[in-house]
Design a protein around this motif. Structure first.
Motif, PDB file in Angstrom:
ATOM      1  N   UNK A  80     -10.901 -20.608  28.716  1.00 45.26           N
ATOM      2  CA  UNK A  80     -10.500 -19.273  29.172  1.00 45.26           C
ATOM      3  C   UNK A  80     -10.218 -18.405  27.950  1.00 45.26           C
ATOM      4  N   UNK A  81     -10.752 -17.188  27.974  1.00 49.98           N
ATOM      5  CA  UNK A  81     -10.636 -16.295  26.824  1.00 49.98           C
ATOM      6  C   UNK A  81     -10.209 -14.919  27.303  1.00 49.98           C
ATOM      7  N   UNK A  82      -9.227 -14.355  26.615  1.00 52.91           N
ATOM      8  CA  UNK A  82      -8.811 -12.971  26.848  1.00 52.91           C
ATOM      9  C   UNK A  82      -8.937 -12.215  25.538  1.00 52.91           C
ATOM     10  N   UNK A  83      -9.615 -11.096  25.580  1.00 58.05           N
ATOM     11  CA  UNK A  83      -9.783 -10.298  24.362  1.00 58.05           C
ATOM     12  C   UNK A  83      -9.524  -8.835  24.673  1.00 58.05           C
ATOM     13  N   UNK A  84      -8.976  -8.155  23.681  1.00 58.45           N
ATOM     14  CA  UNK A  84      -8.676  -6.728  23.805  1.00 58.45           C
ATOM     15  C   UNK A  84      -9.189  -6.020  22.562  1.00 58.45           C
ATOM     16  N   UNK A  85      -9.769  -4.847  22.762  1.00 64.57           N
ATOM     17  CA  UNK A  85     -10.233  -4.080  21.606  1.00 64.57           C
ATOM     18  C   UNK A  85      -9.857  -2.620  21.780  1.00 64.57           C
ATOM     19  N   UNK A  86      -9.747  -1.948  20.657  1.00 64.69           N
ATOM     20  CA  UNK A  86      -9.530  -0.512  20.632  1.00 64.69           C
ATOM     21  C   UNK A  86     -10.325   0.047  19.463  1.00 64.69           C
ATOM     22  N   UNK A  87     -11.078   1.092  19.709  1.00 62.47           N
ATOM     23  CA  UNK A  87     -11.827   1.747  18.635  1.00 62.47           C
ATOM     24  C   UNK A  87     -11.697   3.251  18.790  1.00 62.47           C
ATOM     25  N   UNK A  88     -11.552   3.931  17.657  1.00 63.96           N
ATOM     26  CA  UNK A  88     -11.433   5.390  17.633  1.00 63.96           C
ATOM     27  C   UNK A  88     -12.435   5.920  16.627  1.00 63.96           C
ATOM     28  N   UNK A  89     -13.364   6.712  17.118  1.00 64.36           N
ATOM     29  CA  UNK A  89     -14.336   7.384  16.257  1.00 64.36           C
ATOM     30  C   UNK A  89     -14.022   8.867  16.347  1.00 64.36           C
ATOM     31  N   UNK A  90     -13.423   9.420  15.284  1.00 58.75           N
ATOM     32  CA  UNK A  90     -12.852  10.750  15.405  1.00 58.75           C
ATOM     33  C   UNK A  90     -13.226  11.648  14.235  1.00 58.75           C
ATOM     34  N   UNK A  91     -13.483  12.892  14.570  1.00 55.13           N
ATOM     35  CA  UNK A  91     -13.527  13.974  13.593  1.00 55.13           C
ATOM     36  C   UNK A  91     -12.284  14.810  13.849  1.00 55.13           C
TER      37      UNK A  91
ATOM     38  N   UNK B 252     -20.059   2.381   9.193  1.00 55.01           N
ATOM     39  CA  UNK B 252     -19.400   2.456  10.486  1.00 55.01           C
ATOM     40  C   UNK B 252     -19.184   3.898  10.922  1.00 55.01           C
ATOM     41  N   UNK B 253     -19.892   4.820  10.293  1.00 55.03           N
ATOM     42  CA  UNK B 253     -19.735   6.227  10.635  1.00 55.03           C
ATOM     43  C   UNK B 253     -20.455   6.634  11.898  1.00 55.03           C
TER      44      UNK B 253
ATOM     45  N   UNK C 180     -13.041  19.879  16.591  1.00 55.70           N
ATOM     46  CA  UNK C 180     -12.412  18.561  16.706  1.00 55.70           C
ATOM     47  C   UNK C 180     -13.175  17.759  17.739  1.00 55.70           C
ATOM     48  N   UNK C 181     -13.350  16.477  17.469  1.00 49.35           N
ATOM     49  CA  UNK C 181     -14.009  15.612  18.456  1.00 49.35           C
ATOM     50  C   UNK C 181     -13.600  14.167  18.204  1.00 49.35           C
ATOM     51  N   UNK C 182     -13.459  13.403  19.259  1.00 45.61           N
ATOM     52  CA  UNK C 182     -13.126  11.984  19.095  1.00 45.61           C
ATOM     53  C   UNK C 182     -13.564  11.201  20.324  1.00 45.61           C
TER      54      UNK C 182
ATOM     55  N   UNK D  32     -17.783   8.833   4.655  1.00 44.32           N
ATOM     56  CA  UNK D  32     -17.903   9.409   3.313  1.00 44.32           C
ATOM     57  C   UNK D  32     -16.516   9.405   2.688  1.00 44.32           C
ATOM     58  N   UNK D  33     -16.391   8.798   1.517  1.00 39.92           N
ATOM     59  CA  UNK D  33     -15.090   8.674   0.870  1.00 39.92           C
ATOM     60  C   UNK D  33     -14.479  10.038   0.572  1.00 39.92           C
ATOM     61  N   UNK D  34     -15.313  11.070   0.513  1.00 31.28           N
ATOM     62  CA  UNK D  34     -14.813  12.421   0.231  1.00 31.28           C
ATOM     63  C   UNK D  34     -14.335  13.137   1.485  1.00 31.28           C
ATOM     64  N   UNK D  35     -14.582  12.559   2.639  1.00 35.15           N
ATOM     65  CA  UNK D  35     -14.258  13.201   3.917  1.00 35.15           C
ATOM     66  C   UNK D  35     -13.071  12.483   4.552  1.00 35.15           C
ATOM     67  N   UNK D  36     -11.911  13.133   4.555  1.00 35.56           N
ATOM     68  CA  UNK D  36     -10.715  12.510   5.119  1.00 35.56           C
ATOM     69  C   UNK D  36     -10.558  12.770   6.607  1.00 35.56           C
ATOM     70  N   UNK D  37     -11.475  13.524   7.200  1.00 31.83           N
ATOM     71  CA  UNK D  37     -11.303  13.910   8.596  1.00 31.83           C
ATOM     72  C   UNK D  37     -12.210  13.134   9.548  1.00 31.83           C
ATOM     73  N   UNK D  38     -13.254  12.489   9.021  1.00 34.25           N
ATOM     74  CA  UNK D  38     -14.188  11.731   9.853  1.00 34.25           C
ATOM     75  C   UNK D  38     -13.909  10.241   9.650  1.00 34.25           C
TER      76      UNK D  38
END
Length: 795
Positions: free
Chosen positions: A224-235, A45-46, A247-249, A193-199
């Motif tokens: 009738x269907x209502x759905x909500x999503x939130x995703x954050x892909x961040x360095x 998922x990177x 920094x980027x996200x 990457x398990x070694x990377x805590x920032x990505x």
């Protein structure tokens, strides 16, 4: 059933809930590995996840076109990416159409990471000719149906070295009021990457569904269907990185609300009447920052063609750029069906119309104009608002007849339809970009009991997205005079700003033409499905780098008084020419995929409680840029302005081939409530070759902006020697066979409690292969990887 099951028409596969559960998917992409021709890969998922149907890696443009042309429909609603404008202005050091520094799928297919799979009831993947009902696609169709109905609460916890995921869902019924309600929740946190805590990548998704039967005979149903999503892909910023401060996200939030109605009229004039309506609103917020070090440089803030006094930017500054998009999509479809028996031919006639609309009301790409993103070669940067971009309307009309007839005791089925797509309509049957007529035919005949022959032909079309239709304005800041004195009061810079408005591109929908033949056999517990196909896509969208000459005046000072800016001579010392390089979308990519795919199912052999599923495909992908290439690099790489820029054959034809097989062994131990599946995947053939690319030009652009093409053999004359380009043609490559072994185990301890485990490439087969073109070594195959899942069904 823990594998995909083939369907008769359209070369489609059905994946039901049991197969989805056994796959232990983190997203929709993991489930699609069950499709013939797809390769098993580790959950990752990177980066954005895309799907290419019946196509193998060739060129970046071909991959983007295939993913964009794969329509994903969730609960009857197409998931649109047409309004996505999360882009950046590509620096000229990068290739044309390079991705922005943050995660984005603008101009590509939907990001499959944003579609969790645990609350899915079934998936249908159509790789062949789809029904005329479906439009705005070329490559294929993925139909996703959520779980709607009454079932006990379930909780799934999924863990592997790179992620943790929790999914919860349930459904219950109020029988007195004929109401059914469903609730789903998914939370995921992952690292590349398990070694990377920032990505990191984070996803949250919740869904509410309500289904109601409005009368006692259940002839009218709404869902009738209502759905909500939130995703954050961040360095995120490393606190120890005090110097660069990178920094980027990309923070995406979305809300989708849909309602669908089905009326079983059973009237003489109409059998069923269906409608569906939806709207989707998203907020896409991207951000990136970095420390930029450069020479003192002139800056202009002009947003139109003019000459004015500029200012000097800092030699070092922190650029902070925000890209704020707010895409909105609405969709409506109305459809009726009629069942008729005419002359002993059974007809199922379907007709309908649909409307879709995409717009983006975001603030756009914003930054401080005095500390802009890094650019070069006189490219100017200006903020841009997305709410000024016009929306895109699309109308679709379709009719289809599915005819069934028994001839000599054998069944014959013909499905024939016609679809009209009107992109950016100016009236009901007139379009800004042209109407597309798309006939589609599928037929199958039973030649013996359990043996079918089938074939199909069809055309489909995909519209250009807003980021291609409205790329924005490109600015070029050309320095007329530059005097940087020690005393700030004596400094002066004069800048002429030139602009190229790339908005409102005349891009037609790109089209695919498909032919297909196949046969299906179902005999004594063995099912065989084989399809031969050829798919040709023309007019696919790519990005080319072009040049345009601009003239501007060079000025000189007549005097330099103290404590004042220089006094300029109003008469230019000379008129210079600048070749401006810019990226522009074009309709000229050609892609052809041909080959065959197969799916063999052997029912459980009771003596060993084992069944087998064998799938695979041979695919040959050919792609090239069917246009012209302008050597824009020559415009800005030298110290002097060239007198002309060469035009060449755009690209050589690239042909890739792959033959693969996937053998799945499914072993069941009923007494222990265990299902074990093992995958042996082999890539038997992997080849790639490029046609030779000519070094000779076919023409040039001069300083007046005139395009002049050569006659036969004229390019070889000594006078045109300066236009001959260096060419390095790639050596064809052929890789040896590659094997992969995966294992999965699903165990039910007690009713309602379960455990699953998987290990990918557990033999750790990862050979090194020498690349004849780079001289380096390439590590092949997926890394050894494992994960586990716990599930609870509450009584």
């Amino acid at each position: 059933m823990v594998t995909a099951k083939s369907k008769l028409f359209g070369s489609s596969s059905i994946i039901d809930k049991s197969a989805i559960i056994h796959t232990q998917p983190t997203s929709l992409a993991d489930v699609l590995q069950l499709i013939p021709g797809q390769l098993a890969v580790n959950p990752n998922l990177g980066a954005a996840q895309q799907i290419n149907l019946r196509q193998i890696p060739s060129t970046a443009d071909a991959g983007r076109a295939n993913a964009l042309g794969t329509q994903i429909i969730v609960d009857g609603v197409p998931i649109s990416n047409n309004g996505n404008l999360q882009t950046d202005v590509t620096i000229l050091n990068s290739s044309a159409g390079a991705s922005p520094p943050f995660s984005s799928v603008a101009g590509r297919g939907n990001d499959l990471r944003q579609i969790p799979a645990d609350n899915i009831e079934s998936i249908e993947v159509v790789r062949g000719i789809p029904s005329a009902r479906f439009g705005d696609l070329t490559s294929g169709l993925i139909i996703v149906n959520s779980r709607i109905g009454s079932f006990k609460p379930e909780v799934r916890v999924r863990l592997n070295p790179n992620l943790a995921q929790v999914a919860m869902f349930t459904g219950f019924t109020n029988r007195k009021k004929n109401n059914t309600y469903n609730i789903g929740l998914d939370v995921l946190n992952a690292r590349d990457d398990v070694r990377d805590n920032f990505n990191k990548y984070t996803r949250f998704q919740t869904q509410l569904a309500w289904q109601k039967f409005w009368n006692s005979d259940k002839t009218f149903t709404t869902t009738s269907i209502a759905s909500f999503y939130k995703s954050i892909d961040a360095l995120t910023k490393n606190p120890e990185d005090l110097r660069n401060q990178n920094e980027q996200n990309a923070d995406d939030n979305g809300l989708k609300i849909s309602t669908e109605g089905k009326w079983r009229a059973n009237k003489k004039g109409i059998t069923t009447l269906n409608y569906i309506a939806s709207f989707t609103y998203s907020e896409q917020k991207a951000y990136y920052q970095s420390l930029i070090t450069r020479d003192l440089f002139p800056i202009s803030t002009a947003t139109k063609d003019t000459t004015q006094r500029g200012v000097y930017g800092k030699s070092e500054y922190l650029n902070q750029t925000r890209v704020d998009g707010k895409p909105f999509n609405s969709y409506v479809r109305i459809e009726g069906t009629w069942l008729k028996n005419i002359w002993q031919f059974q007809h199922k006639i379907m007709a309908g119309t649909e409307w879709r609309y995409d717009v983006n009301n975001g603030n756009g790409r914003q930054f401080d104009v005095l500390s802009p993103p890094r650019q070069n070669y006189s490219v100017g940067e200006r903020p841009r608002a997305y709410n000024e971009v016009p929306g895109l309307h699309q109308l679709g009309y379709y009719v289809e007849d599915k005819i069934t007839k028994t001839i000599g005791g054998k069944l014959w089925i013909l499905q024939a339809g016609l679809r009209f797509d009107n992109v950016a309509p100016t009236s009901i049957f007139k379009s800004k970009y042209g109407m597309v007529a798309a006939p589609r035919i599928n037929t199958a005949i039973e030649i013996q009991r359990g043996i079918w022959l089938r074939g199909g032909y069809g055309i489909a079309a995909k519209s250009a997205t807003l980021n291609y239709l409205y790329p924005g304005i490109r600015y070029f800041d050309l320095v007329n005079f530059n005097y940087f004195a020690t005393n700030p009061a004596e400094r002066l810079v004069i800048i002429t700003t030139k602009s190229i408005n790339l908005d409102d591109q005349d891009l037609k929908p790109y089209q695919s033409k498909k032919y297909e033949l196949g046969f299906d056999v179902e005999k004594k517990g063995i099912g065989v499905n084989v399809s031969f196909f050829q798919e040709t896509t023309t007019g696919a969208i790519g990005i080319n780098r072009e040049v345009k000459p601009f003239t501007y005046a060079k000025l000189v000072a007549t005097s330099t008084p103290p404590n004042l800016p220089p006094v300029l001579n109003p008469v230019p010392i000379k008129i210079d020419t600048f070749f401006a390089a810019y990226d522009v979308p074009v309709n000229n990519r050609f892609i052809q995929n041909k080959g065959f795919e197969y799916d063999i199912n052997i029912q459980e052999i009771k003596a060993i409680r084992t069944s087998f599923n064998i799938t695979g495909a041979y695919i040959q992908t050919t792609s090239f840029d069917d246009g012209q290439f302008t050597d824009a690099t020559k415009a800005y790489s030298g110290n002097t302005t060239p007198t002309r820029i060469g035009i060449y054959q755009s690209s050589a034809k690239i042909t890739s081939e792959r033959l693969n097989s996937s053998i799945r062994l499914i072993h069941r131990i009923p007494k222990l409530n265990i299902v074990i599946s093992m995958l042996w995947q082999t890539i038997w053939l992997s080849k790639s070759a490029n046609d030779a690319l000519s070094s000779l030009p076919i023409g040039f652009i001069n300083k007046k902006g005139e395009t002049i093409f050569f006659n036969t053999n004229e390019a070889e004359k000594p006078a045109n020697k300066d236009l001959i380009r260096p060419v390095s043609n790639l050596i064809p490559t052929s890789l040896p066979p590659l094997h992969l072994f995966n294992i999965r185990l699903t165990k039910e301890w007690a009713k309602g409690f379960g455990f699953s485990f998987y290990a990918n490439n557990f033999l750790n087969i990862r050979p090194l292969h020498g690349d004849v073109n780079t001289g380096g070594l390439v590590r092949r195959n997926e890394a050894l990887f494992f994960g586990a899942e716990f599930n609870i069904s509450i009584k």
